[in-house]
Design an enzyme around this catalytic site. Structure first.
Site, PDB file in Angstrom:
ATOM      1  N   LYS A  97       0.842  -1.209   0.000  1.00 42.94           N
ATOM      2  CA  LYS A  97       0.000   0.000   0.000  1.00 42.94           C
ATOM      3  C   LYS A  97       0.874   1.254   0.000  1.00 42.94           C
ATOM      4  O   LYS A  97       0.632   2.196  -0.750  1.00 42.94           O
ATOM      5  CB  LYS A  97      -0.931   0.008   1.221  1.00 42.94           C
ATOM      6  CG  LYS A  97      -1.859  -1.203   1.282  1.00 42.94           C
ATOM      7  CD  LYS A  97      -2.781  -1.170   2.490  1.00 42.94           C
ATOM      8  CE  LYS A  97      -2.074  -1.237   3.821  1.00 42.94           C
ATOM      9  NZ  LYS A  97      -1.336  -2.502   4.071  1.00 42.94           N
TER      10      LYS A  97
ATOM     11  N   ARG B 262      11.804  -6.174   4.966  1.00 43.33           N
ATOM     12  CA  ARG B 262      11.652  -4.713   4.843  1.00 43.33           C
ATOM     13  C   ARG B 262      12.635  -3.991   5.757  1.00 43.33           C
ATOM     14  O   ARG B 262      12.858  -4.386   6.897  1.00 43.33           O
ATOM     15  CB  ARG B 262      10.223  -4.304   5.208  1.00 43.33           C
ATOM     16  CG  ARG B 262      10.047  -2.789   5.194  1.00 43.33           C
ATOM     17  CD  ARG B 262       8.618  -2.367   5.147  1.00 43.33           C
ATOM     18  NE  ARG B 262       7.837  -2.777   6.283  1.00 43.33           N
ATOM     19  CZ  ARG B 262       6.537  -2.543   6.405  1.00 43.33           C
ATOM     20  NH1 ARG B 262       5.886  -1.917   5.452  1.00 43.33           N
ATOM     21  NH2 ARG B 262       5.884  -2.953   7.465  1.00 43.33           N
TER      22      ARG B 262
ATOM     23  N   ARG C  83      11.352  -2.445  11.527  1.00 42.68           N
ATOM     24  CA  ARG C  83      10.254  -1.932  12.351  1.00 42.68           C
ATOM     25  C   ARG C  83       9.935  -2.925  13.452  1.00 42.68           C
ATOM     26  O   ARG C  83       9.980  -4.127  13.240  1.00 42.68           O
ATOM     27  CB  ARG C  83       9.007  -1.733  11.457  1.00 42.68           C
ATOM     28  CG  ARG C  83       8.750  -0.302  11.086  1.00 42.68           C
ATOM     29  CD  ARG C  83       7.717  -0.153   9.992  1.00 42.68           C
ATOM     30  NE  ARG C  83       6.400  -0.724  10.292  1.00 42.68           N
ATOM     31  CZ  ARG C  83       5.338  -0.564   9.500  1.00 42.68           C
ATOM     32  NH1 ARG C  83       5.443   0.126   8.373  1.00 42.68           N
ATOM     33  NH2 ARG C  83       4.184  -1.098   9.819  1.00 42.68           N
TER      34      ARG C  83
HETATM   35  P1  AP5 Z   1       4.951  -1.639   1.817  1.00 39.60           P
HETATM   36  O1  AP5 Z   1       4.639  -0.780   0.639  1.00 39.60           O
HETATM   37  O2  AP5 Z   1       5.718  -1.022   2.946  1.00 39.60           O
HETATM   38  O3  AP5 Z   1       3.616  -2.359   2.327  1.00 39.60           O
HETATM   39  P2  AP5 Z   1       2.390  -1.790   3.164  1.00 39.60           P
HETATM   40  O4  AP5 Z   1       1.159  -2.465   2.637  1.00 39.60           O
HETATM   41  O5  AP5 Z   1       2.388  -0.293   3.174  1.00 39.60           O
HETATM   42  O6  AP5 Z   1       2.771  -2.411   4.569  1.00 39.60           O
HETATM   43  P3  AP5 Z   1       2.604  -1.862   6.059  1.00 39.60           P
HETATM   44  O7  AP5 Z   1       3.243  -2.911   6.935  1.00 39.60           O
HETATM   45  O8  AP5 Z   1       3.123  -0.473   6.216  1.00 39.60           O
HETATM   46  O9  AP5 Z   1       1.080  -1.893   6.202  1.00 39.60           O
HETATM   47  P4  AP5 Z   1       0.274  -2.107   7.467  1.00 39.60           P
HETATM   48  O10 AP5 Z   1      -1.084  -1.895   6.938  1.00 39.60           O
HETATM   49  O11 AP5 Z   1       0.467  -3.378   8.204  1.00 39.60           O
HETATM   50  O12 AP5 Z   1       0.906  -1.099   8.499  1.00 39.60           O
HETATM   51  P5  AP5 Z   1       0.658   0.451   8.753  1.00 39.60           P
HETATM   52  O13 AP5 Z   1       1.953   1.126   8.676  1.00 39.60           O
HETATM   53  O14 AP5 Z   1      -0.487   0.965   7.949  1.00 39.60           O
HETATM   54  O15 AP5 Z   1       5.738  -2.935   1.269  1.00 39.60           O
HETATM   55  C1  AP5 Z   1       6.234  -3.929   2.172  1.00 39.60           C
HETATM   56  C2  AP5 Z   1       7.607  -4.435   1.678  1.00 39.60           C
HETATM   57  O16 AP5 Z   1       7.438  -5.134   0.441  1.00 39.60           O
HETATM   58  C3  AP5 Z   1       8.622  -3.310   1.399  1.00 39.60           C
HETATM   59  O17 AP5 Z   1       9.897  -3.752   1.801  1.00 39.60           O
HETATM   60  C4  AP5 Z   1       8.555  -3.102  -0.131  1.00 39.60           C
HETATM   61  O18 AP5 Z   1       9.814  -2.694  -0.653  1.00 39.60           O
HETATM   62  C5  AP5 Z   1       8.175  -4.494  -0.624  1.00 39.60           C
HETATM   63  N1  AP5 Z   1       7.261  -4.473  -1.773  1.00 39.60           N
HETATM   64  C6  AP5 Z   1       6.200  -3.634  -1.966  1.00 39.60           C
HETATM   65  N2  AP5 Z   1       5.546  -3.944  -3.119  1.00 39.60           N
HETATM   66  C7  AP5 Z   1       6.211  -5.026  -3.638  1.00 39.60           C
HETATM   67  C8  AP5 Z   1       6.012  -5.821  -4.816  1.00 39.60           C
HETATM   68  N3  AP5 Z   1       4.987  -5.605  -5.666  1.00 39.60           N
HETATM   69  N4  AP5 Z   1       6.875  -6.872  -5.035  1.00 39.60           N
HETATM   70  C9  AP5 Z   1       7.906  -7.113  -4.167  1.00 39.60           C
HETATM   71  N5  AP5 Z   1       8.157  -6.381  -3.044  1.00 39.60           N
HETATM   72  C10 AP5 Z   1       7.291  -5.349  -2.785  1.00 39.60           C
HETATM   73  O19 AP5 Z   1       0.140   0.419  10.276  1.00 39.60           O
HETATM   74  C11 AP5 Z   1       0.995   0.079  11.345  1.00 39.60           C
HETATM   75  C12 AP5 Z   1       0.207   0.022  12.644  1.00 39.60           C
HETATM   76  O20 AP5 Z   1      -0.416   1.305  12.901  1.00 39.60           O
HETATM   77  C13 AP5 Z   1      -0.964  -0.974  12.674  1.00 39.60           C
HETATM   78  O21 AP5 Z   1      -0.531  -2.283  12.993  1.00 39.60           O
HETATM   79  C14 AP5 Z   1      -1.833  -0.352  13.786  1.00 39.60           C
HETATM   80  O22 AP5 Z   1      -1.316  -0.609  15.066  1.00 39.60           O
HETATM   81  C15 AP5 Z   1      -1.706   1.132  13.520  1.00 39.60           C
HETATM   82  N6  AP5 Z   1      -2.741   1.631  12.595  1.00 39.60           N
HETATM   83  C16 AP5 Z   1      -2.541   2.181  11.359  1.00 39.60           C
HETATM   84  N7  AP5 Z   1      -3.707   2.528  10.800  1.00 39.60           N
HETATM   85  C17 AP5 Z   1      -4.680   2.190  11.696  1.00 39.60           C
HETATM   86  C18 AP5 Z   1      -6.094   2.275  11.684  1.00 39.60           C
HETATM   87  N8  AP5 Z   1      -6.766   2.785  10.640  1.00 39.60           N
HETATM   88  N9  AP5 Z   1      -6.767   1.832  12.769  1.00 39.60           N
HETATM   89  C19 AP5 Z   1      -6.127   1.326  13.833  1.00 39.60           C
HETATM   90  N10 AP5 Z   1      -4.782   1.195  13.905  1.00 39.60           N
HETATM   91  C20 AP5 Z   1      -4.060   1.625  12.843  1.00 39.60           C
END
Ligand code: AP5
Length: 219
Positions: A11, A125, A158
Protein backbone atom coordinates in the site's frame (compact mmCIF):
# COMPACT_ATOMS: atom_id res chain seq x y z
CA UNK A 1 -9.64 6.75 -2.94
CA UNK A 2 -8.77 4.07 -0.42
CA UNK A 3 -5.84 1.60 -0.55
CA UNK A 4 -6.88 -1.60 1.19
CA UNK A 5 -4.88 -4.77 1.74
CA UNK A 6 -3.01 -6.94 4.23
CA UNK A 7 0.13 -5.74 6.00
CA UNK A 8 3.02 -5.62 3.54
CA UNK A 9 0.83 -5.85 0.44
CA UNK A 10 2.50 -2.72 -0.96
CA UNK A 11 0.00 0.00 0.00
CA UNK A 12 2.77 2.42 0.96
CA UNK A 13 4.84 1.59 -2.13
CA UNK A 14 1.86 2.23 -4.41
CA UNK A 15 0.59 5.20 -2.39
CA UNK A 16 3.85 7.03 -2.99
CA UNK A 17 3.59 6.50 -6.76
CA UNK A 18 -0.08 7.48 -6.94
CA UNK A 19 0.57 10.64 -4.98
CA UNK A 20 3.16 11.67 -7.58
CA UNK A 21 0.85 10.77 -10.48
CA UNK A 22 -2.23 12.53 -9.22
CA UNK A 23 -0.70 15.26 -7.02
CA UNK A 24 -3.23 14.54 -4.30
CA UNK A 25 -2.73 14.58 -0.53
CA UNK A 26 -1.81 11.15 0.81
CA UNK A 27 -2.87 10.15 4.31
CA UNK A 28 -1.26 6.95 5.59
CA UNK A 29 -2.40 6.30 9.14
CA UNK A 30 0.61 4.08 9.91
CA UNK A 31 3.01 6.89 8.85
CA UNK A 32 1.01 9.50 10.78
CA UNK A 33 1.10 7.35 13.93
CA UNK A 34 4.82 6.52 13.59
CA UNK A 35 5.60 10.24 13.20
CA UNK A 36 3.57 10.91 16.36
CA UNK A 37 5.54 8.20 18.20
CA UNK A 38 8.87 9.75 17.05
CA UNK A 39 7.74 13.21 18.16
CA UNK A 40 6.45 11.88 21.49
CA UNK A 41 3.04 13.56 21.15
CA UNK A 42 0.01 12.47 23.21
CA UNK A 43 -1.26 10.53 20.16
CA UNK A 44 2.12 8.81 19.78
CA UNK A 45 2.33 7.81 23.43
CA UNK A 46 -1.18 6.34 23.28
CA UNK A 47 -0.63 4.54 19.95
CA UNK A 48 2.82 3.07 20.55
CA UNK A 49 1.93 0.07 22.71
CA UNK A 50 -0.85 -1.01 20.35
CA UNK A 51 1.42 -0.68 17.30
CA UNK A 52 4.40 -2.53 18.81
CA UNK A 53 2.09 -5.47 19.67
CA UNK A 54 0.55 -5.46 16.20
CA UNK A 55 -2.88 -4.49 17.54
CA UNK A 56 -5.02 -1.78 15.99
CA UNK A 57 -5.24 1.49 17.88
CA UNK A 58 -8.80 2.22 19.11
CA UNK A 59 -11.23 3.48 16.45
CA UNK A 60 -12.03 6.70 18.32
CA UNK A 61 -8.34 7.68 18.33
CA UNK A 62 -7.74 7.26 14.60
CA UNK A 63 -11.10 8.47 13.27
CA UNK A 64 -10.50 11.98 14.62
CA UNK A 65 -7.04 12.10 13.04
CA UNK A 66 -8.39 11.34 9.54
CA UNK A 67 -11.60 13.39 9.82
CA UNK A 68 -9.51 16.48 10.55
CA UNK A 69 -7.36 15.93 7.45
CA UNK A 70 -10.12 15.34 4.92
CA UNK A 71 -11.92 18.39 6.25
CA UNK A 72 -8.91 20.50 5.27
CA UNK A 73 -9.07 22.54 2.06
CA UNK A 74 -5.95 20.78 0.69
CA UNK A 75 -8.14 17.66 0.32
CA UNK A 76 -10.88 19.44 -1.65
CA UNK A 77 -9.84 17.95 -5.01
CA UNK A 78 -9.50 14.44 -3.60
CA UNK A 79 -7.19 12.40 -1.41
CA UNK A 80 -5.62 8.97 -1.07
CA UNK A 81 -6.09 6.98 2.14
CA UNK A 82 -3.66 4.17 3.07
CA UNK A 83 -4.41 2.03 6.12
CA UNK A 84 -7.74 3.72 6.85
CA UNK A 85 -10.42 2.55 7.28
CA UNK A 86 -9.36 -0.71 8.91
CA UNK A 87 -12.57 -1.68 10.71
CA UNK A 88 -16.29 -1.46 9.90
CA UNK A 89 -16.84 1.32 12.49
CA UNK A 90 -14.01 3.31 10.85
CA UNK A 91 -15.62 2.83 7.41
CA UNK A 92 -18.96 4.01 8.80
CA UNK A 93 -17.34 7.06 10.36
CA UNK A 94 -15.68 7.86 7.00
CA UNK A 95 -19.03 7.52 5.20
CA UNK A 96 -20.64 9.89 7.70
CA UNK A 97 -17.85 12.44 7.22
CA UNK A 98 -18.09 12.21 3.41
CA UNK A 99 -21.84 12.67 3.57
CA UNK A 100 -21.41 15.71 5.81
CA UNK A 101 -19.02 17.16 3.19
CA UNK A 102 -21.37 16.20 0.29
CA UNK A 103 -18.71 14.00 -1.30
CA UNK A 104 -18.31 10.39 -2.43
CA UNK A 105 -15.52 7.82 -2.43
CA UNK A 106 -14.30 6.93 -5.93
CA UNK A 107 -12.71 3.54 -5.28
CA UNK A 108 -11.45 1.16 -2.64
CA UNK A 109 -8.49 -0.62 -4.25
CA UNK A 110 -7.68 -3.98 -2.68
CA UNK A 111 -4.03 -4.92 -3.17
CA UNK A 112 -4.22 -8.65 -2.63
CA UNK A 113 -1.32 -10.92 -1.60
CA UNK A 114 -1.20 -14.23 0.28
CA UNK A 115 0.22 -14.73 3.77
CA UNK A 116 3.50 -16.28 2.55
CA UNK A 117 4.25 -13.19 0.48
CA UNK A 118 3.40 -10.93 3.46
CA UNK A 119 5.92 -12.75 5.63
CA UNK A 120 8.61 -12.56 2.89
CA UNK A 121 8.04 -8.85 2.33
CA UNK A 122 7.81 -7.72 5.94
CA UNK A 123 10.65 -10.02 7.02
CA UNK A 124 12.97 -8.26 4.53
CA UNK A 125 11.65 -4.71 4.84
CA UNK A 126 14.05 -2.03 6.06
CA UNK A 127 12.70 1.38 6.99
CA UNK A 128 14.59 4.65 7.31
CA UNK A 129 14.51 5.93 10.88
CA UNK A 130 14.17 9.58 9.90
CA UNK A 131 11.51 9.77 7.18
CA UNK A 132 10.13 6.24 6.83
CA UNK A 133 11.50 5.54 3.30
CA UNK A 134 11.05 1.84 2.59
CA UNK A 135 13.44 -0.74 1.10
CA UNK A 136 13.60 -4.53 0.89
CA UNK A 137 16.79 -6.54 1.30
CA UNK A 138 15.91 -8.70 -1.74
CA UNK A 139 13.23 -6.93 -3.81
CA UNK A 140 14.39 -3.31 -3.48
CA UNK A 141 17.82 -3.19 -1.79
CA UNK A 142 19.43 0.14 -0.86
CA UNK A 143 22.68 1.03 -2.68
CA UNK A 144 24.61 0.82 0.59
CA UNK A 145 23.52 -1.78 3.11
CA UNK A 146 21.74 -0.28 6.12
CA UNK A 147 21.71 3.28 4.69
CA UNK A 148 18.72 5.13 3.19
CA UNK A 149 19.31 6.10 -0.49
CA UNK A 150 17.11 9.18 -0.12
CA UNK A 151 18.35 10.92 3.03
CA UNK A 152 21.37 8.88 4.19
CA UNK A 153 19.86 7.95 7.53
CA UNK A 154 20.05 4.53 9.17
CA UNK A 155 17.71 1.74 8.09
CA UNK A 156 16.00 -0.31 10.80
CA UNK A 157 13.62 -3.25 11.17
CA UNK A 158 10.25 -1.93 12.35
CA UNK A 159 9.27 -3.26 15.79
CA UNK A 160 6.10 -4.70 14.25
CA UNK A 161 8.04 -6.44 11.44
CA UNK A 162 9.36 -9.07 13.87
CA UNK A 163 8.02 -12.58 12.98
CA UNK A 164 5.65 -13.07 15.97
CA UNK A 165 4.17 -9.58 15.51
CA UNK A 166 3.69 -10.13 11.74
CA UNK A 167 1.57 -13.20 12.55
CA UNK A 168 -0.56 -11.20 14.97
CA UNK A 169 -1.02 -8.35 12.46
CA UNK A 170 -2.24 -10.88 9.89
CA UNK A 171 -4.77 -12.24 12.42
CA UNK A 172 -5.98 -8.71 13.14
CA UNK A 173 -6.30 -8.09 9.40
CA UNK A 174 -8.40 -11.25 8.85
CA UNK A 175 -10.65 -10.54 11.81
CA UNK A 176 -11.13 -6.77 11.64
CA UNK A 177 -10.12 -5.45 8.22
CA UNK A 178 -11.07 -8.20 5.76
CA UNK A 179 -14.83 -7.60 6.37
CA UNK A 180 -14.28 -4.27 4.58
CA UNK A 181 -13.92 -6.19 1.29
CA UNK A 182 -17.61 -7.19 1.42
CA UNK A 183 -18.52 -3.75 2.75
CA UNK A 184 -17.05 -1.96 -0.29
CA UNK A 185 -18.24 -4.69 -2.66
CA UNK A 186 -21.73 -3.91 -1.35
CA UNK A 187 -21.28 -0.20 -2.07
CA UNK A 188 -19.97 -1.10 -5.55
CA UNK A 189 -16.57 0.61 -5.34
CA UNK A 190 -14.24 -2.35 -4.62
CA UNK A 191 -11.49 -2.87 -7.22
CA UNK A 192 -9.10 -5.83 -6.89
CA UNK A 193 -5.47 -5.78 -7.95
CA UNK A 194 -3.02 -8.71 -7.85
CA UNK A 195 -0.38 -7.38 -5.43
CA UNK A 196 1.95 -10.34 -6.03
CA UNK A 197 3.07 -8.80 -9.34
CA UNK A 198 6.17 -6.55 -9.45
CA UNK A 199 5.60 -2.94 -8.22
CA UNK A 200 5.54 -1.41 -11.75
CA UNK A 201 2.89 -3.85 -12.91
CA UNK A 202 0.77 -3.17 -9.82
CA UNK A 203 1.03 0.60 -10.45
CA UNK A 204 0.07 0.19 -14.11
CA UNK A 205 -2.97 -1.84 -13.13
CA UNK A 206 -4.13 0.76 -10.58
CA UNK A 207 -3.58 3.61 -13.06
CA UNK A 208 -5.63 1.73 -15.68
CA UNK A 209 -8.43 1.19 -13.15
CA UNK A 210 -8.51 4.85 -12.24
CA UNK A 211 -8.42 5.94 -15.89
CA UNK A 212 -11.43 3.71 -16.60
CA UNK A 213 -13.31 5.17 -13.64
CA UNK A 214 -12.54 8.70 -14.85
CA UNK A 215 -13.81 7.89 -18.35
CA UNK A 216 -17.00 6.38 -16.93
CA UNK A 217 -17.54 9.51 -14.86
CA UNK A 218 -17.18 11.72 -17.93
CA UNK A 219 -19.68 9.71 -20.03
P1 AP5 B 1 4.95 -1.64 1.82
O1 AP5 B 1 4.64 -0.78 0.64
O2 AP5 B 1 5.72 -1.02 2.95
O3 AP5 B 1 3.62 -2.36 2.33
P2 AP5 B 1 2.39 -1.79 3.16
O4 AP5 B 1 1.16 -2.47 2.64
O5 AP5 B 1 2.39 -0.29 3.17
O6 AP5 B 1 2.77 -2.41 4.57
P3 AP5 B 1 2.60 -1.86 6.06
O7 AP5 B 1 3.24 -2.91 6.93
O8 AP5 B 1 3.12 -0.47 6.22
O9 AP5 B 1 1.08 -1.89 6.20
P4 AP5 B 1 0.27 -2.11 7.47
O10 AP5 B 1 -1.08 -1.89 6.94
O11 AP5 B 1 0.47 -3.38 8.20
O12 AP5 B 1 0.91 -1.10 8.50
P5 AP5 B 1 0.66 0.45 8.75
O13 AP5 B 1 1.95 1.13 8.68
O14 AP5 B 1 -0.49 0.97 7.95
O15 AP5 B 1 5.74 -2.94 1.27
C1 AP5 B 1 6.23 -3.93 2.17
C2 AP5 B 1 7.61 -4.44 1.68
O16 AP5 B 1 7.44 -5.13 0.44
C3 AP5 B 1 8.62 -3.31 1.40
O17 AP5 B 1 9.90 -3.75 1.80
C4 AP5 B 1 8.55 -3.10 -0.13
O18 AP5 B 1 9.81 -2.69 -0.65
C5 AP5 B 1 8.17 -4.49 -0.62
N1 AP5 B 1 7.26 -4.47 -1.77
C6 AP5 B 1 6.20 -3.63 -1.97
N2 AP5 B 1 5.55 -3.94 -3.12
C7 AP5 B 1 6.21 -5.03 -3.64
C8 AP5 B 1 6.01 -5.82 -4.82
N3 AP5 B 1 4.99 -5.60 -5.67
N4 AP5 B 1 6.88 -6.87 -5.03
C9 AP5 B 1 7.91 -7.11 -4.17
N5 AP5 B 1 8.16 -6.38 -3.04
C10 AP5 B 1 7.29 -5.35 -2.79
O19 AP5 B 1 0.14 0.42 10.28
C11 AP5 B 1 1.00 0.08 11.35
C12 AP5 B 1 0.21 0.02 12.64
O20 AP5 B 1 -0.42 1.30 12.90
C13 AP5 B 1 -0.96 -0.97 12.67
O21 AP5 B 1 -0.53 -2.28 12.99
C14 AP5 B 1 -1.83 -0.35 13.79
O22 AP5 B 1 -1.32 -0.61 15.07
C15 AP5 B 1 -1.71 1.13 13.52
N6 AP5 B 1 -2.74 1.63 12.59
C16 AP5 B 1 -2.54 2.18 11.36
N7 AP5 B 1 -3.71 2.53 10.80
C17 AP5 B 1 -4.68 2.19 11.70
C18 AP5 B 1 -6.09 2.28 11.68
N8 AP5 B 1 -6.77 2.79 10.64
N9 AP5 B 1 -6.77 1.83 12.77
C19 AP5 B 1 -6.13 1.33 13.83
N10 AP5 B 1 -4.78 1.20 13.91
C20 AP5 B 1 -4.06 1.63 12.84
Amino acid sequence: MILLGPPGSGKGTQGERLTEDFQLPYYATGDILRAAVREGTELGVEAREYMDRGDLVPDEVIVGVIAERIDDHEAEDGFILDGFPRTIPQAEALDAKMQELGRELTASVLIDVDDGEVVRRLGGRRTCVKNGHVFHVEFDPPKNEGVCDVDGSRLEIREDDKPEVIRHRLEQYREKTEPLISYYEGVGILKRVDGARPPDEVSDRIRALLATLRMEEEL
